[in-house]
Scaffold this active site. Structure first.
Site, PDB file in Angstrom:
ATOM      1  N   ASP A  43      -6.543  -7.098   3.526  1.00 21.79           N
ATOM      2  CA  ASP A  43      -7.521  -6.358   2.766  1.00 21.79           C
ATOM      3  C   ASP A  43      -8.363  -7.589   2.101  1.00 21.79           C
ATOM      4  O   ASP A  43      -9.691  -7.567   2.153  1.00 21.79           O
ATOM      5  CB  ASP A  43      -6.912  -5.468   1.684  1.00 21.79           C
ATOM      6  CG  ASP A  43      -8.091  -4.560   0.848  1.00 21.79           C
ATOM      7  OD1 ASP A  43      -9.047  -4.512   1.615  1.00 21.79           O
ATOM      8  OD2 ASP A  43      -7.943  -4.792  -0.308  1.00 21.79           O
TER       9      ASP A  43
ATOM     10  N   LYS B  63       3.186 -15.250   1.875  1.00 16.63           N
ATOM     11  CA  LYS B  63       3.644 -16.132   0.569  1.00 16.63           C
ATOM     12  C   LYS B  63       5.125 -16.284   0.623  1.00 16.63           C
ATOM     13  O   LYS B  63       5.677 -15.788  -0.117  1.00 16.63           O
ATOM     14  CB  LYS B  63       2.816 -15.625  -0.551  1.00 16.63           C
ATOM     15  CG  LYS B  63       1.547 -15.582  -1.083  1.00 16.63           C
ATOM     16  CD  LYS B  63       0.998 -17.113  -1.470  1.00 16.63           C
ATOM     17  CE  LYS B  63       1.913 -17.072  -2.787  1.00 16.63           C
ATOM     18  NZ  LYS B  63       1.268 -18.556  -3.367  1.00 16.63           N
TER      19      LYS B  63
ATOM     20  N   ASP C 121     -12.407  -9.453   3.282  1.00 13.83           N
ATOM     21  CA  ASP C 121     -13.567  -9.325   2.469  1.00 13.83           C
ATOM     22  C   ASP C 121     -14.369 -10.846   2.320  1.00 13.83           C
ATOM     23  O   ASP C 121     -15.634 -10.803   2.629  1.00 13.83           O
ATOM     24  CB  ASP C 121     -13.369  -8.631   1.007  1.00 13.83           C
ATOM     25  CG  ASP C 121     -13.612  -7.117   0.990  1.00 13.83           C
ATOM     26  OD1 ASP C 121     -13.600  -6.579   2.055  1.00 13.83           O
ATOM     27  OD2 ASP C 121     -14.067  -6.827  -0.086  1.00 13.83           O
TER      28      ASP C 121
ATOM     29  N   TYR D 247       0.863  -1.377  -0.135  1.00 12.24           N
ATOM     30  CA  TYR D 247      -0.064  -0.013   0.123  1.00 12.24           C
ATOM     31  C   TYR D 247       0.976   1.206   0.129  1.00 12.24           C
ATOM     32  O   TYR D 247       0.373   2.191  -0.628  1.00 12.24           O
ATOM     33  CB  TYR D 247      -0.950   0.020   1.145  1.00 12.24           C
ATOM     34  CG  TYR D 247      -2.324  -0.651   0.967  1.00 12.24           C
ATOM     35  CD1 TYR D 247      -2.304  -1.900   0.799  1.00 12.24           C
ATOM     36  CD2 TYR D 247      -3.485   0.089   1.284  1.00 12.24           C
ATOM     37  CE1 TYR D 247      -3.319  -2.774   0.514  1.00 12.24           C
ATOM     38  CE2 TYR D 247      -4.727  -0.512   1.111  1.00 12.24           C
ATOM     39  CZ  TYR D 247      -4.698  -2.000   0.761  1.00 12.24           C
ATOM     40  OH  TYR D 247      -5.891  -2.918   0.461  1.00 12.24           O
TER      41      TYR D 247
ATOM     42  N   ASP E 149      -2.728 -18.039  -0.042  1.00 11.21           N
ATOM     43  CA  ASP E 149      -3.717 -18.786  -0.857  1.00 11.21           C
ATOM     44  C   ASP E 149      -4.404 -19.742  -0.342  1.00 11.21           C
ATOM     45  O   ASP E 149      -5.768 -19.926  -0.450  1.00 11.21           O
ATOM     46  CB  ASP E 149      -3.244 -18.911  -2.205  1.00 11.21           C
ATOM     47  CG  ASP E 149      -2.108 -19.892  -1.981  1.00 11.21           C
ATOM     48  OD1 ASP E 149      -1.493 -19.974  -1.074  1.00 11.21           O
ATOM     49  OD2 ASP E 149      -1.690 -20.595  -3.195  1.00 11.21           O
TER      50      ASP E 149
HETATM   51  C1  IPM Z   1     -10.578  -1.422   3.216  1.00 12.01           C
HETATM   52  C2  IPM Z   1     -10.674  -0.871   1.946  1.00 12.01           C
HETATM   53  C3  IPM Z   1      -9.630   0.130   1.606  1.00 12.01           C
HETATM   54  C4  IPM Z   1      -8.353  -0.585   1.568  1.00 12.01           C
HETATM   55  C5  IPM Z   1      -9.772   0.851   0.458  1.00 12.01           C
HETATM   56  C6  IPM Z   1     -11.140   1.824   0.628  1.00 12.01           C
HETATM   57  C7  IPM Z   1      -8.648   1.901   0.279  1.00 12.01           C
HETATM   58  O1  IPM Z   1     -10.769  -1.752   0.989  1.00 12.01           O
HETATM   59  O2  IPM Z   1     -10.574  -0.935   4.127  1.00 12.01           O
HETATM   60  O3  IPM Z   1     -10.403  -2.595   3.288  1.00 12.01           O
HETATM   61  O4  IPM Z   1      -7.876  -1.235   0.370  1.00 12.01           O
HETATM   62  O5  IPM Z   1      -7.861  -0.912   2.763  1.00 12.01           O
HETATM   63 MG    MG Z   2     -11.043  -3.845   1.703  1.00 10.27          MG
END
Ligand code: IPM
Ligand code: MG
Length: 369
Positions: free
Chosen positions: A250, A193, A254, A142, A226
């Site tokens: 990240d 990884k 999700d 990042y 993975d």
């Molecule tokens: C998160 C989001 C952020 C990230 C974006 C909005 C920059 O996806 O907080 O998970 O990638 O960290």
């Molecule tokens: Mg995210």
């Protein structure tokens, strides 16, 4: 009565709508005299760009720096797709994380029994799930330099992102993970990884050493990222705390979010190092979901991730852990009674708007108080 400054950054899309629900809780805490919560509001993301051409102004950065906790909604939307990269909405969030030194991102994924059927996975796979992703938040790809697109002059361009981790960054995030594991089921799964990446080799080495030197009582395993993604959808209950880098965190968070039924359910806390004198950590609390521009303004947004993020602020920044527990219980109770915003309604129609969900949780909290 303890007194705190909260800096509210509702942001874009559904951000202001879900933040409005949290403001009801803040008002009630003040009215009850549980704590004195003073609030200021600022702009971040697209709305900040519209107002002053930056994803967050210097003035609002200073307010975030001096706050006891920042509450953040969401940023971004198609309206700002074409703005320059440096001032795109997400840049505001990334700057807050970096400048406040919020290196530890806690993303708990809890599947409330009442929601097990809203998950895309089978009930027995997700029911009772309670895992915690500890994501490194101020390093890795990042922020690594160089981060460029260069013109190679032959009709080709080259995009470069740099994944970089220093020892101290891995040490401090692994300590956060081990400490939290001790308060839970005492297991850490470290994810990288190392079969492809040098940062993964170093990550593995440092986590192994910190474990051996300071946390022998905690169970540690290493999982390739993975494989971890696959295991999360195969049998997520094998995990307790997952510690991982910024990018894998990240993605994996999700995945973890959908296990719980909806991205609208996942809160997060981003914490800095404790101040040497005051012991307080800089902190920012935000739902994991984004700005959802497609449903913004329709009253369909699920405010639970934002409200649960406020509960995390009570626990980690305001010393009100008991109230955090009560608020979590109120969320669970409202779900058990069958209240559903659209995202968690499955194939049934939704029976709650954003504000109805917020009101019902507040009512439940009042009843428990
Ligand atoms: C998160 C989001 C952020 C990230 C974006 C909005 C920059 O996806 O907080 O998970 O990638 O960290
Ligand atoms: Mg995210």
């Amino acid at each position: 009565m303890p007194s705190f400054n909260l800096f509210l950054l509702p942001g874009d899309g559904i951000g202001p709508e879900v933040m409005a629900e949290v403001e009801k809780f803040i008002a009630w805490f003040n009215k009850q005299g549980i704590a004195k919560l003073e609030t200021a509001r600022g702009l971040v993301g697209g709305c900040a760009y519209d107002a002053h051409g930056k994803a967050i102004s210097e003035e609002h950065m200073a307010l975030a720096q001096s706050a006891d906790a920042v509450l953040f909604g969401a940023v971004g939307g198609p309206k700002w797709d074409k703005v320059p990269y440096d001032v795109r909405p997400e840049a505001g969030l990334l700057r807050l994380r970096k400048d406040l030194g919020l290196f530890a991102n806690l993303r708990p994924a809890i599947c409330y029994p009442a929601l097990a059927d809203a998950s895309s996975l089978k009930r027995n796979v997700v029911e009772g799930l309670d895992i915690l992703i500890v994501r490194e938040l101020t390093g890795g790809v990042y922020f690594g330099e160089p981060k460029t697109i260069t013109d190679l002059g032959n009709g080709q361009k080259r995009g470069i992102d740099t994944q970089v981790y220093d020892t101290f960054e891995i040490e401090r995030i692994s300590r956060v993970a081990f400490d939290l594991a001790r308060t839970r089921r005492n297991k850490v799964s470290s994810t990288e990884k190392r079969n492809v990446m040098k940062t993964g080799v170093l990550w593995n080495e440092v986590v192994t050493r910190i474990h051996a030197e300071e946390y022998k009582d905690v169970q540690l395993e290493h999982v390739l990222a993975d494989n971890c993604a696959m295991q999360l959808v195969r049998w997520p209950k094998q995990y307790d705390v997952i510690v991982t880098d910024n990018l894998f965190g990240d993605v994996l968070s999700d995945v973890a979010a959908m296990l719980t039924g909806s991205l609208g359910m996942l809160p997060s806390a981003s914490l800095g190092a404790p101040n040497a004198k005051t012991k307080r950590r800089k902190s920012l609390y935000e739902p994991v979901h984004g700005s959802a521009p497609d449903i913004a303004g329709t009253g369909a947004a699920n405010p639970i991730a934002m409200i649960a993020s406020f509960a995390m602020a009570l626990r980690y920044s305001l010393g009100l852990g008991e109230w955090a527990g009560k608020l979590d219980a109120a969320i669970s109770a409202v779900l058990a009674k069958g209240l559903r915003t659209k995202d968690i309604a499955g194939d049934q129609p939704a029976n709650a708007s954003t504000s109805q969900m917020g009101d019902a949780i507040l009512k439940e909290l009042k009843a428990a108080a």
